[in-house]
Design an enzyme around this catalytic site. Structure first.
Site, PDB file in Angstrom:
ATOM      1  N   LYS A 195       0.896  -1.328  -0.131  1.00 61.36           N
ATOM      2  CA  LYS A 195       0.005  -0.136   0.102  1.00 61.36           C
ATOM      3  C   LYS A 195       0.956   1.203   0.094  1.00 61.36           C
ATOM      4  CE  LYS A 195      -1.956   2.720   2.323  1.00 61.36           C
ATOM      5  NZ  LYS A 195      -1.760   4.387   1.880  1.00 61.36           N
ATOM      6  N   GLU A 269       8.747   0.140  11.575  1.00 63.92           N
ATOM      7  CA  GLU A 269       9.791   1.137  11.535  1.00 63.92           C
ATOM      8  C   GLU A 269       9.213   2.366  11.698  1.00 63.92           C
ATOM      9  OE1 GLU A 269      13.014   0.460  11.496  1.00 63.92           O
ATOM     10  OE2 GLU A 269      12.868  -1.734  10.920  1.00 63.92           O
ATOM     11  N   CYS A 304      13.619   9.472   9.356  1.00 58.44           N
ATOM     12  CA  CYS A 304      13.308   8.964  10.860  1.00 58.44           C
ATOM     13  C   CYS A 304      14.673   9.045  11.533  1.00 58.44           C
ATOM     14  CB  CYS A 304      12.561   7.760  10.784  1.00 58.44           C
ATOM     15  SG  CYS A 304      13.087   6.659   9.335  1.00 58.44           S
ATOM     16  N   GLU A 406       9.004  14.088  17.374  1.00 57.47           N
ATOM     17  CA  GLU A 406       9.554  13.936  16.029  1.00 57.47           C
ATOM     18  C   GLU A 406       8.967  15.141  15.283  1.00 57.47           C
ATOM     19  OE1 GLU A 406       8.693  10.741  13.525  1.00 57.47           O
ATOM     20  OE2 GLU A 406      10.657  10.581  13.063  1.00 57.47           O
TER      21      GLU A 406
HETATM   22  P1  NAI Z   1       1.525   7.884   8.399  1.00 59.36           P
HETATM   23  O1  NAI Z   1       1.960   6.781   9.659  1.00 59.36           O
HETATM   24  O2  NAI Z   1       0.100   8.258   8.730  1.00 59.36           O
HETATM   25  O3  NAI Z   1       1.506   7.274   7.044  1.00 59.36           O
HETATM   26  C1  NAI Z   1       2.338   6.224   6.761  1.00 59.36           C
HETATM   27  C2  NAI Z   1       1.487   5.005   5.842  1.00 59.36           C
HETATM   28  O4  NAI Z   1       0.563   4.493   6.741  1.00 59.36           O
HETATM   29  C3  NAI Z   1       0.821   5.586   4.909  1.00 59.36           C
HETATM   30  O5  NAI Z   1       0.706   4.792   3.732  1.00 59.36           O
HETATM   31  C4  NAI Z   1      -0.769   5.781   5.373  1.00 59.36           C
HETATM   32  O6  NAI Z   1      -1.527   5.824   4.349  1.00 59.36           O
HETATM   33  C5  NAI Z   1      -0.634   4.489   6.082  1.00 59.36           C
HETATM   34  N1  NAI Z   1      -1.898   4.472   7.172  1.00 59.36           N
HETATM   35  C6  NAI Z   1      -2.204   5.638   7.620  1.00 59.36           C
HETATM   36  N2  NAI Z   1      -3.196   5.344   8.708  1.00 59.36           N
HETATM   37  C7  NAI Z   1      -3.399   3.956   8.526  1.00 59.36           C
HETATM   38  C8  NAI Z   1      -4.102   2.968   9.038  1.00 59.36           C
HETATM   39  N3  NAI Z   1      -5.079   3.255   9.936  1.00 59.36           N
HETATM   40  N4  NAI Z   1      -3.993   1.613   8.977  1.00 59.36           N
HETATM   41  C9  NAI Z   1      -3.109   1.372   8.009  1.00 59.36           C
HETATM   42  N5  NAI Z   1      -2.188   2.395   7.185  1.00 59.36           N
HETATM   43  C10 NAI Z   1      -2.555   3.655   7.539  1.00 59.36           C
HETATM   44  O7  NAI Z   1       2.554   8.918   8.524  1.00 59.36           O
HETATM   45  P2  NAI Z   1       1.953  10.610   7.898  1.00 59.36           P
HETATM   46  O8  NAI Z   1       0.584  10.723   8.175  1.00 59.36           O
HETATM   47  O9  NAI Z   1       2.458  10.486   6.439  1.00 59.36           O
HETATM   48  O10 NAI Z   1       3.150  11.408   8.661  1.00 59.36           O
HETATM   49  C11 NAI Z   1       2.880  11.836  10.147  1.00 59.36           C
HETATM   50  C12 NAI Z   1       4.096  11.761  10.862  1.00 59.36           C
HETATM   51  O11 NAI Z   1       4.695  10.327  10.924  1.00 59.36           O
HETATM   52  C13 NAI Z   1       5.279  12.405  10.371  1.00 59.36           C
HETATM   53  O12 NAI Z   1       5.330  13.777  10.724  1.00 59.36           O
HETATM   54  C14 NAI Z   1       6.564  11.916  10.954  1.00 59.36           C
HETATM   55  O13 NAI Z   1       6.681  12.383  12.248  1.00 59.36           O
HETATM   56  C15 NAI Z   1       5.795  10.368  11.123  1.00 59.36           C
HETATM   57  N6  NAI Z   1       6.538   9.594   9.731  1.00 59.36           N
HETATM   58  C16 NAI Z   1       7.651   8.797   9.890  1.00 59.36           C
HETATM   59  C17 NAI Z   1       8.142   7.962   9.060  1.00 59.36           C
HETATM   60  C18 NAI Z   1       9.233   6.944   9.072  1.00 59.36           C
HETATM   61  O14 NAI Z   1      10.037   6.736   8.350  1.00 59.36           O
HETATM   62  N7  NAI Z   1       9.448   6.333  10.355  1.00 59.36           N
HETATM   63  C19 NAI Z   1       7.721   8.137   7.582  1.00 59.36           C
HETATM   64  C20 NAI Z   1       6.539   9.089   7.422  1.00 59.36           C
HETATM   65  C21 NAI Z   1       6.198   9.840   8.700  1.00 59.36           C
END
Ligand code: NAI
Ligand code: MG
Length: 504
Positions: A195, A269, A304, A406
């Site tokens: 996804k 992660e 991250c 973060e």
């Molecule tokens: P997010 O965690 O909401 O999104 C990441 C993935 O999870 C996307 O593909 C999203 O569609 C999916 N997702 C969201 N809700 C879900 C659910 N209920 N069930 C299954 N999949 C779901 O991250 P977002 O909103 O893009 O960013 C928010 C914060 O997260 C950022 O400000 C940052 O702090 C952190 N982040 C950390 C990352 C890392 O590399 N560890 C990468 C992206 C964001």
């Protein structure tokens, strides 16, 4: 599956990233074919440097998830029957195709995510080919053990694939993170449904098409769509036997709970708030440059592992902060596709507002100073672009949100320190534990800190990005399990079966 007309995506590498984005519009990738969402719905993909819509992405829901998982489950049987070395050889063959298309992928990722081509997007596209090459060579390493049990009983363990893997990826390094999940999952004999992140669905879709030139239909599949509507049903699907997720801590918890309901393994992660500790005896210039790389301002801090807390020993503190600011000032913010650009844009209006909120809060904090670095781009075409000046904060209290949370933006907080015990305690005073670095010429201190820092990855006098052969993953709220490396493939994409043969 119905044989639908396929979009006119070019066979040869193309440098027209806009036309490629349009051609990829409106599709998932299921069973080796481009297919629209069953609902017919799409959503806009926006270039964050200009605000213009560059494509529409298929908006997946539970019906699409079901279609993709069924295809993946059917394909898994034959895929797992291939000798492991043959699977590896096919995965390694993908590396050649990806290398050939590397510049194309780099341009498309710059267009859709706002990451500068020269400093970031090209690097990411290059690493992806390397990940496929690395895992492709490991097909013969899926070994079990023989276990001494009793005379005339042969007791062994064999490693077997888990089945269909559901992979959920974010937008910050989507190609790289997809590769770190898909390549080992496939070599291990699983098939995959990915996804993609709603902010960056295009380049990974092109990646699928390129992999599809080598790998059998259904081995990997990709859905675009929103988290709860598309990611949720993927995690919950009965035939998904493993979930691997990269993203926020908040969603990591949701995914982990859903996986627990099904009693399936999950790898997470999540975020980080990684400390960088600088002792006065470090090589000053090398360490300032190390801080520039570590802060990932070239990726607008959207990493991250970004060093977002820097602790500097007091005798060199003022000089270090000044040198850092001077170096960041010299970085060019602008059009991500321009070769001169060092720093591109934030990914989305939501992230932009979130990062701005942190900066405003920091600027209002009593006793704190936030220095805005680099000049905003002047180009009129970029006036709607999500550019944020990098900020270096000093004088913040430890309980400030800027120090604890973060930010995922171009913001670093810097502190002076006076002794090793004090800085070690401060560095470990965090909910996160992903990465850390220590900069010193004192071997004793370097080793002491390498052991005492609570993190999945500690580097001394360097801060490199993920490498395919090094295990990667955090402790505390930064995640569960490891990615990259041979062990991650063996431990997280396979299970061990014990077989006993009594020949008495
Ligand atoms: P997010 O965690 O909401 O999104 C990441 C993935 O999870 C996307 O593909 C999203 O569609 C999916 N997702 C969201 N809700 C879900 C659910 N209920 N069930 C299954 N999949 C779901 O991250 P977002 O909103 O893009 O960013 C928010 C914060 O997260 C950022 O400000 C940052 O702090 C952190 N982040 C950390 C990352 C890392 O590399 N560890 C990468 C992206 C964001
Ligand atoms: Mg979110």
């Amino acid at each position: 599956m119905l044989d639908r007309p396929q979009p006119a995506t070019p066979q040869e590498p193309t440098m027209d990233e806009r036309a490629l984005a349009r051609a990829l519009s409106g599709h998932h990738y299921i069973g080796g074919r481009f297919v629209p969402a069953r609902s017919g719905k799409t959503f806009a993909v926006v270039n964050p440097a200009t605000g213009e819509t560059i494509a529409e992405a298929a908006e997946g829901d539970a019906a699409d998830v079901d279609a993709a998982v069924e295809v993946a489950a059917a394909a898994q049987k034959d895929w797992a029957k291939l000798p492991a070395r043959k699977r590896g050889a096919l995965v390694a063959q993908c590396a050649a195709v990806l290398t050939q298309h590397s510049e194309e992928l780099a341009r498309l990722i710059a267009l859709e995510t706002g990451k500068a081509l020269r400093t970031e997007s090209r690097v990411e596209a290059g690493v992806v080919a390397d990940i496929f090459a690395f895992y492709g060579g490991l097909g013969s390493e899926l070994k079990g053990e023989s276990v001494p049990f009793a005379p005339d009983v042969l007791s062994v363990t064999v490693r077997e694939p888990l089945g269909v893997v559901g992979a959920i990826i974010p937008w910050n390094v989507p190609l790289l993170l997809m590769a770190l999940k898909v390549a080992p999952a496939l070599v291990a004999g699983n098939t995959v449904v990915v996804k993609s992140a709603e902010e960056a669905p295009l380049t990974v879709l092109r990646l699928c098409e390129l992999l599809g030139r080598v790998l059998p239909a259904g081995a990997f599949n990709m859905l675009s769509g929103f988290g709860p509507e598309c990611g949720g049903p993927l995690v919950a699907h009965r035939k998904v036997r493993k979930v691997t997720f990269t993203g926020s801590v908040e969603v990591g918890r949701i995914v982990s709970k859903a996986a627990a309901e099904k009693l399936i393994p999950v790898t997470l992660e999540l975020g980080g708030k990684s400390p960088m500790i600088v002792f006065a005896d470090c090589d000053f210039e090398k360490t300032v440059m190390g801080a520039i790389t570590s802060m990932r301002f070239t990726r607008q801090g959207q990493s991250c592992t970004a060093a977002s807390r820097i602790y500097v020993e007091r005798p060199i503190y003022d000089r270090f902060v000044a040198a850092l600011a001077e170096k960041v000032d010299a970085m060019v913010m602008g059009d991500p596709l321009d070769e001169k650009t060092d720093i591109g844009t934030i990914i989305s209006p939501d992230q932009f507002a979130k990062v701005q909120g942190f900066i405003e809060e920091g600027l209002k904090t009593k006793g704190a100073t936030g220095r805005a670095c680099s000049a905003m781009p002047k180009d009129a075409a970029l006036k709607k672009g999500l550019f944020i000046q990098p900020h270096i904060f000093t004088g913040l209290p430890n309980d400030s949100r800027l120090v604890q949370e973060e930010i995922f933006g171009p913001v670093t907080v810097v502190f002076p320190f006076d002794n090793p015990d004090e800085v070690l305690a401060a560095a470990n005073d965090s909910d996160y534990g992903l990465a850390a670095s220590v900069w010193t010429n004192n071997l004793k201190i370097g080793l002491k800190f390498a052991h005492a820092l609570e993190a999945g990855l500690v580097q001394v006098n360097q801060n490199l990005v993920v490498q395919a052969n090094l295990s990667y993953g955090g402790v505390k709220s930064s995640g569960l399990g490891k990615e990259a490396s041979l062990e991650a493939m063996l431990e997280h994409f396979m299970h061990k079966k014990t077989i006993m043969v009594n020949y008495q």
